[in-house]
Design an enzyme around this catalytic site. Sequence first.
Site, PDB file in Angstrom:
ATOM      1  N   GLY A 265     144.167 108.491  35.008  1.00  0.00           N
ATOM      2  CA  GLY A 265     144.522 109.210  33.635  1.00  0.00           C
ATOM      3  C   GLY A 265     144.153 108.506  32.546  1.00  0.00           C
ATOM      4  N   ALA A 266     144.413 107.198  32.576  1.00  0.00           N
ATOM      5  CA  ALA A 266     144.281 106.238  31.536  1.00  0.00           C
ATOM      6  C   ALA A 266     144.574 104.723  32.062  1.00  0.00           C
ATOM      7  CB  ALA A 266     145.068 106.545  30.179  1.00  0.00           C
TER       8      ALA A 266
ATOM      9  N   GLU B  53     145.479 100.784  30.512  1.00  0.00           N
ATOM     10  CA  GLU B  53     146.218 100.133  29.585  1.00  0.00           C
ATOM     11  C   GLU B  53     145.459  98.937  28.973  1.00  0.00           C
ATOM     12  OE1 GLU B  53     148.222  98.836  32.971  1.00  0.00           O
ATOM     13  OE2 GLU B  53     147.468 100.519  32.331  1.00  0.00           O
TER      14      GLU B  53
ATOM     15  N   HIS C  23     153.036 105.896  27.521  1.00  0.00           N
ATOM     16  CA  HIS C  23     153.054 105.190  28.927  1.00  0.00           C
ATOM     17  C   HIS C  23     152.085 103.993  28.490  1.00  0.00           C
ATOM     18  CE1 HIS C  23     152.810 104.862  33.493  1.00  0.00           C
ATOM     19  NE2 HIS C  23     151.768 104.273  32.980  1.00  0.00           N
ATOM     20  N   GLU C  24     150.870 104.141  28.136  1.00  0.00           N
ATOM     21  CA  GLU C  24     149.787 103.092  27.929  1.00  0.00           C
ATOM     22  C   GLU C  24     150.241 102.128  27.106  1.00  0.00           C
ATOM     23  OE1 GLU C  24     147.846 102.995  30.331  1.00  0.00           O
ATOM     24  OE2 GLU C  24     148.154 105.108  31.093  1.00  0.00           O
TER      25      GLU C  24
ATOM     26  N   GLU D  22     154.291  99.980  36.485  1.00  0.00           N
ATOM     27  CA  GLU D  22     154.026 101.436  36.348  1.00  0.00           C
ATOM     28  C   GLU D  22     155.475 102.238  36.157  1.00  0.00           C
ATOM     29  OE1 GLU D  22     151.344 102.474  35.483  1.00  0.00           O
ATOM     30  OE2 GLU D  22     150.020 101.104  36.254  1.00  0.00           O
TER      31      GLU D  22
END
Length: 859
Positions: A267-268, A270, A303-304, A326
């Site tokens: 999804g992404a 970091e 989140h990131e 995570e």
Amino acid sequence: MSSQPDRIILPQNVSPLHYKLQLEPYFDTFKFDGTVSIDLKVNDKESDFVELNTFELDIHEAKINDVKSLETVTDEENQTSRFKFPAGTLKDSDNVTIDIKFTGILNDTMAGFYRAKYIDNATGETKYMATTQMEPTDARRAFPCFDEPNLKASFEITLVSDPKLTHLSNMDVKKEEIFDGKKFTYFNPTPKMSTYLVAFIVAELEYVECKDFRIPVRVYATPGSEHLGQYAANLTAKTLSFFEKAFGIEYPLPKMDSVAVHEFSAGAMENWGLVTYRVVDLLLDEKNASLERIKRVAEVVQHELAHQWFGNLVTMDWWEGLWLNEGFATWMSWYACNQFQPEWKVWEQYVADDLQSALGLDSLRSSHPIEVPVKRADEINQIFDHISYAKGSSLLRMISQWLGEDVFVKGVSQYLNKFKFGNAKTEDLWDALSEASGKDVRNVMDIWTKKVGFPIVSVTEDGHKITFKQNRYLNTADVKPEEDKTLYPVFLSLKTNSGVDHSLTLDERELTVTVEDVDFIKTNANQAGIYVTSYSDDRWTTLSKQSDLLTVEDRTGLVADCKTLSLSGYTSTKNFLQLISQWKNEDSFVVWEQMINSLGSLKAAWAFEPKETLEALDEFTRQLVSEKTHSLGWEFSENESYASQRLKVEMFSSSAAAKDPVVVKAALKMFEKYTSGDSNAIPPLIKSSVFGTVARDGNAKNYEKLFAIYKNPSSSDEKLSALRCLGRFEDPALMKRTLGYLFDGTVLNQDIYIPMGGMRGHKEGIKTLWAWTKENWDALHKKFPPSLTMLGSILTVATSGFTSRQAIDEIEDFFKDKSTKGFDQSLAQTLDTITSKANWVDRDREVVVKFLKEHNYYK
């Protein structure tokens, strides 16, 4: 030697201090040239070699202080290259520098330094961006390196390309120059960091920015769509400021860039200072997006950004600590969402979302502990799953409820301050939380992180005496004595008419307590604990009539628990059907979502049952939802609350899926108007439900219309909704056509499982999809190497729709002579899932039929 000799790691005769890396990608040959100079600390002066991680790199030359290596020995299996030097090369210095020239592949597997394909909106031309995805172990595809998280170093990166292209990396630009018709961009050195966080991009990009934070905050996208990054840019600035205050540590880099990448396996990611995202998880057209999409973008961004501290500033020592990264970033994104958008009521949604994801996977025998030993690089990808993310974050939620959120965040801040720019283990976090709270966090949490699974707490009543007993829960209900030895510290949080008793902890097999008023009892108040509770039939009946005494989280948890217990046979499916049939007047969209999802699990398990049973289940659903759907309607106004909009979306979607004639007619009419040119005919919030209704209706002309929308969408949200629904048509010719698009370039590699997921929603689709997967297995295996996570996801989608032991035999037979390396865990989990569905149907087939007949759901 390593402190863990069974771990396959690099020799420790040298360790990295600083990298100087230069890379030049070529979009005509899909290769790149590179040079890397690594300053090394010499730990063993008697050794005469340097061993680095490399994969699919062509090494041209390696030297130390102008002394060329004598030979290079590459081990493809372990992804290393050993450079042997003349004896004494490392003898006379504490530090040396190794210089390596190499060429790599700008691959199309979304790993390392790779190419992401896209169509230029203005010209229709196919173009590429060169971008990176290093986590967990693919930096070695981009440059020779020490590709282990605890071997931190600083990085100085230089990118070379055609002057018209944008260059980005973790840090800000030191200087830029044009030389010989090429642009050279030199970036400032990074702080000490792990290789999996290194990032660089060469592409045609434009950006929007937000100036509300003390450093530049920008969102980049390919030209024409950058304006859709403003929501994320504004949220990024706000979130960085919030996290700085929460953690008491300034964000340490001089800028924060976010980039929408067209082909992206996760999804992404970091990467420190240069976060990369799947387009749909970053760019947002707020006016035309669903509420779920807006919430998803907010969650992913936050989140990131949590990772910039938790993961980047302080990194897990080794990959078994992945959950620390995570799980924490997941919890922190919900925490931040709750601060910024209290009307979203995210902690209520958490019970239906992350907690159920965690329990679903952890109820399988093939689950794994939160902290799982990782020995080899190819094992790491398989732990990027609901255990690391969802169970990890659920555990942190449980701790935060136990300690109090403020104390929890204070302990986390102390942990980050102590280990910043370094590495830490799970125990270090427990110690910091113990210090902040004065409670023995380590002793309680070690059991939860190091042991697999979670308990079922059985509640038996004898007058005012209530006994709680814990056992390991498996959804196949066949727990062996040796699997039932762990005794979890279970916070019972017993709710009665007197309030909640937080003092009760079940850390033995059984506990008996006396309760004065037993008219109302419910364990696991607000569903903060990671366990399911089993009550007697009478207590289920009583609870179904006491919804006014239960919070949203309690009601959501009861529905989820009752379905879970029905699946495994600890309670009858009749209790589940009776419970939800009592709650037609429910007002919370969260509870409705859980009721519909749980009913969806039942329908999925019953997918291969006779047509009249499936139609009776649809009739049950219609009688549950239609009245509320019709009274709420499906028109939306900007003045409505988030909760009201979400409820309307949930009810419309459920009624459409259950073939409510009024809703189906409305959906088809909206679609007809929309495809005839009325762009406002379908409210954006229910567009995916309308598309799904059209697909279930099965009209071939409408397939063409949906395909046209996929090819020329108004937003990325609409594009993915159309793609998913192409898989929902049941006509064999249309299914074949959809599957054809998965390999001919029509569907991006990253999106291949989306139409497959649509196909899994009906019996013929499940069978067709598996037949296609078997036929194309070699091509899939080549296109999605086992070292990446995608192959496991594809396998799960292609097989987990089945519901019989016969299917298990067939799947096992197909893989018996094939290597399952890299996805063996996904395969085992799929087979466990099918087994539990087969058990459920065999056990309660007649129970369900009897219930549906007694209540006149059969037509």
